[in-house]
Design a protein around this motif. Structure first.
Motif, PDB file in Angstrom:
ATOM      1  N   ARG A   1       0.835  -1.213   0.000  1.00 48.38           N
ATOM      2  CA  ARG A   1       0.000   0.000   0.000  1.00 48.38           C
ATOM      3  C   ARG A   1       0.862   1.251   0.000  1.00 48.38           C
ATOM      4  N   ARG A   2       1.942   1.224   0.774  1.00 45.38           N
ATOM      5  CA  ARG A   2       2.831   2.384   0.796  1.00 45.38           C
ATOM      6  C   ARG A   2       3.488   2.595  -0.565  1.00 45.38           C
ATOM      7  N   MET A   3       3.843   1.494  -1.232  1.00 44.92           N
ATOM      8  CA  MET A   3       4.469   1.624  -2.548  1.00 44.92           C
ATOM      9  C   MET A   3       3.445   2.039  -3.601  1.00 44.92           C
ATOM     10  N   ALA A   4       2.215   1.567  -3.497  1.00 36.94           N
ATOM     11  CA  ALA A   4       1.160   2.014  -4.416  1.00 36.94           C
ATOM     12  C   ALA A   4       0.927   3.512  -4.234  1.00 36.94           C
ATOM     13  N   CYS A   5       0.928   3.963  -2.998  1.00 38.41           N
ATOM     14  CA  CYS A   5       0.777   5.385  -2.701  1.00 38.41           C
ATOM     15  C   CYS A   5       1.962   6.163  -3.278  1.00 38.41           C
ATOM     16  N   TRP A   6       3.154   5.617  -3.156  1.00 40.22           N
ATOM     17  CA  TRP A   6       4.376   6.231  -3.673  1.00 40.22           C
ATOM     18  C   TRP A   6       4.276   6.402  -5.190  1.00 40.22           C
ATOM     19  N   LEU A   7       3.811   5.369  -5.879  1.00 38.48           N
ATOM     20  CA  LEU A   7       3.652   5.449  -7.338  1.00 38.48           C
ATOM     21  C   LEU A   7       2.581   6.468  -7.730  1.00 38.48           C
ATOM     22  N   TYR A   8       1.487   6.472  -7.001  1.00 38.45           N
ATOM     23  CA  TYR A   8       0.422   7.436  -7.270  1.00 38.45           C
ATOM     24  C   TYR A   8       0.924   8.859  -7.022  1.00 38.45           C
ATOM     25  N   GLU A   9       1.712   9.027  -5.973  1.00 38.38           N
ATOM     26  CA  GLU A   9       2.295  10.336  -5.668  1.00 38.38           C
ATOM     27  C   GLU A   9       3.165  10.804  -6.828  1.00 38.38           C
ATOM     28  N   GLY A  10       3.926   9.882  -7.400  1.00 37.15           N
ATOM     29  CA  GLY A  10       4.751  10.230  -8.555  1.00 37.15           C
ATOM     30  C   GLY A  10       3.916  10.683  -9.737  1.00 37.15           C
ATOM     31  N   THR A  11       2.785  10.052  -9.935  1.00 40.73           N
ATOM     32  CA  THR A  11       1.886  10.445 -11.019  1.00 40.73           C
ATOM     33  C   THR A  11       1.343  11.855 -10.774  1.00 40.73           C
ATOM     34  N   LEU A  12       0.948  12.126  -9.550  1.00 42.65           N
ATOM     35  CA  LEU A  12       0.418  13.456  -9.221  1.00 42.65           C
ATOM     36  C   LEU A  12       1.510  14.523  -9.294  1.00 42.65           C
ATOM     37  N   MET A  13       2.762  14.119  -8.994  1.00 42.79           N
ATOM     38  CA  MET A  13       3.869  15.073  -9.048  1.00 42.79           C
ATOM     39  C   MET A  13       4.128  15.547 -10.472  1.00 42.79           C
ATOM     40  N   PHE A  14       3.693  14.758 -11.459  1.00 44.97           N
ATOM     41  CA  PHE A  14       3.840  15.197 -12.846  1.00 44.97           C
ATOM     42  C   PHE A  14       3.182  16.559 -13.033  1.00 44.97           C
ATOM     43  N   ALA A  15       2.001  16.740 -12.481  1.00 46.08           N
ATOM     44  CA  ALA A  15       1.288  18.015 -12.611  1.00 46.08           C
ATOM     45  C   ALA A  15       2.031  19.133 -11.881  1.00 46.08           C
ATOM     46  N   VAL A  16       2.546  18.846 -10.690  1.00 53.56           N
ATOM     47  CA  VAL A  16       3.282  19.862  -9.918  1.00 53.56           C
ATOM     48  C   VAL A  16       4.533  20.285 -10.685  1.00 53.56           C
ATOM     49  N   VAL A  17       5.271  19.309 -11.207  1.00 55.23           N
ATOM     50  CA  VAL A  17       6.496  19.604 -11.947  1.00 55.23           C
ATOM     51  C   VAL A  17       6.174  20.344 -13.244  1.00 55.23           C
ATOM     52  N   PHE A  18       5.120  19.937 -13.927  1.00 58.63           N
ATOM     53  CA  PHE A  18       4.727  20.611 -15.168  1.00 58.63           C
ATOM     54  C   PHE A  18       4.410  22.082 -14.901  1.00 58.63           C
ATOM     55  N   LEU A  19       3.587  22.338 -13.880  1.00 59.07           N
ATOM     56  CA  LEU A  19       3.214  23.722 -13.578  1.00 59.07           C
ATOM     57  C   LEU A  19       4.409  24.540 -13.111  1.00 59.07           C
ATOM     58  N   ALA A  20       5.279  23.933 -12.300  1.00 59.45           N
ATOM     59  CA  ALA A  20       6.476  24.644 -11.843  1.00 59.45           C
ATOM     60  C   ALA A  20       7.391  24.953 -13.023  1.00 59.45           C
ATOM     61  N   GLY A  21       7.550  23.996 -13.923  1.00 63.38           N
ATOM     62  CA  GLY A  21       8.387  24.222 -15.100  1.00 63.38           C
ATOM     63  C   GLY A  21       7.825  25.305 -15.998  1.00 63.38           C
ATOM     64  N   TYR A  22       6.512  25.293 -16.174  1.00 62.08           N
ATOM     65  CA  TYR A  22       5.857  26.318 -16.989  1.00 62.08           C
ATOM     66  C   TYR A  22       6.035  27.700 -16.358  1.00 62.08           C
ATOM     67  N   LEU A  23       5.822  27.793 -15.052  1.00 63.59           N
ATOM     68  CA  LEU A  23       5.992  29.059 -14.345  1.00 63.59           C
ATOM     69  C   LEU A  23       7.436  29.547 -14.449  1.00 63.59           C
ATOM     70  N   PHE A  24       8.388  28.646 -14.246  1.00 59.73           N
ATOM     71  CA  PHE A  24       9.802  29.022 -14.318  1.00 59.73           C
ATOM     72  C   PHE A  24      10.153  29.526 -15.716  1.00 59.73           C
ATOM     73  N   SER A  25       9.716  28.793 -16.745  1.00 59.20           N
ATOM     74  CA  SER A  25      10.061  29.211 -18.108  1.00 59.20           C
ATOM     75  C   SER A  25       9.385  30.531 -18.473  1.00 59.20           C
ATOM     76  N   ALA A  26       8.190  30.765 -17.950  1.00 60.04           N
ATOM     77  CA  ALA A  26       7.517  32.032 -18.213  1.00 60.04           C
ATOM     78  C   ALA A  26       8.206  33.184 -17.495  1.00 60.04           C
ATOM     79  N   LEU A  27       8.613  32.960 -16.255  1.00 63.39           N
ATOM     80  CA  LEU A  27       9.253  34.028 -15.481  1.00 63.39           C
ATOM     81  C   LEU A  27      10.660  34.347 -15.981  1.00 63.39           C
ATOM     82  N   THR A  28      11.382  33.323 -16.440  1.00 66.86           N
ATOM     83  CA  THR A  28      12.762  33.533 -16.874  1.00 66.86           C
ATOM     84  C   THR A  28      12.884  33.709 -18.383  1.00 66.86           C
ATOM     85  N   GLN A  29      11.745  33.591 -19.099  1.00 66.40           N
ATOM     86  CA  GLN A  29      11.740  33.689 -20.552  1.00 66.40           C
ATOM     87  C   GLN A  29      12.681  32.668 -21.196  1.00 66.40           C
ATOM     88  N   THR A  30      12.723  31.482 -20.610  1.00 66.37           N
ATOM     89  CA  THR A  30      13.538  30.395 -21.148  1.00 66.37           C
ATOM     90  C   THR A  30      12.857  29.857 -22.396  1.00 66.37           C
TER      91      THR A  30
END
Length: 180
Positions: free
Chosen positions: A20-49
């Motif tokens: 169960r802990r590992m299933a939660c870990w995998l699910y967390e990784g899936t949800l982190m995709f959205a966090v990383v995507f939004l953070a990357g988008y924000l960073f590229s917009a702010l830095t004009q990368t």
């Protein structure tokens, strides 16, 4: 001397099953995709990368900080969305909610899931398949090492003074009958 704080009953500090802990870990990784995507988008917009490799280390540092804020905030509240789904809660050794500093400590120590294979592969020019085998192998080893811990916790939780515990399932809501 500080008065001792009340602790949760011992049955409330039962570690969830490893699967169960590992299933939660995998699910967390899936949800982190959205966090990383939004953070990357924000960073590229702010830095004009305009190029993926331009300002790469700045982006990595930014995502590291954003992920730290995400996890520390949710863990200090007791659960991330993945943990709610799998009915798992993170608490301190006594079963109490985590203060922010302990949640941050857990975040830094949780990088043990990734740092050893990253450090091993850094000096070598490994292929994608070799990197995958090394990373997956380490995750399996690290997860199985929890079997050697007295309470079945992951070692980074032991070192951070935290525990993953079963979160009680809430009973279904019953609709009230209208008076009539």
């Amino acid at each position: 001397m500080m008065p001792s704080s009340p602790s949760a009953p011992p049955t409330a500090l039962t570690a969830p099953a490893l699967w169960r802990r590992m299933a939660c870990w995998l699910y967390e990784g899936t949800l982190m995709f959205a966090v990383v995507f939004l953070a990357g988008y924000l960073f590229s917009a702010l830095t004009q990368t305009r190029h993926a490799l331009q300002n790469r280390h700045g982006l990595q540092a930014f995502i590291f900080v954003v992920a730290g804020i995400y996890f520390a905030w949710f863990w200090s509240k007791g659960q991330t969305l993945a943990m709610k789904t799998w009915h798992i809660r993170v608490v301190d050794r006594n079963g109490l909610p985590l203060p922010q500093w302990r949640a941050l400590l857990r975040y830094f120590l949780s990088w043990i899931w990734f740092l050893p294979p990253l450090l091993v592969m850094a000096p070598f020019g490994l292929s994608g398949g070799e990197i995958s085998v090394l990373m997956i192998g380490w995750v399996i080893v690290w997860a199985l090492l929890s079997r050697f811990q007295k309470h079945g916790q992951f070692w980074h939780d032991v070192w951070a003074g935290t525990r993953l515990v079963e979160a009680p399932r809430l009973p279904p809501k019953v609709k009230a009958k209208p008076k009539g």
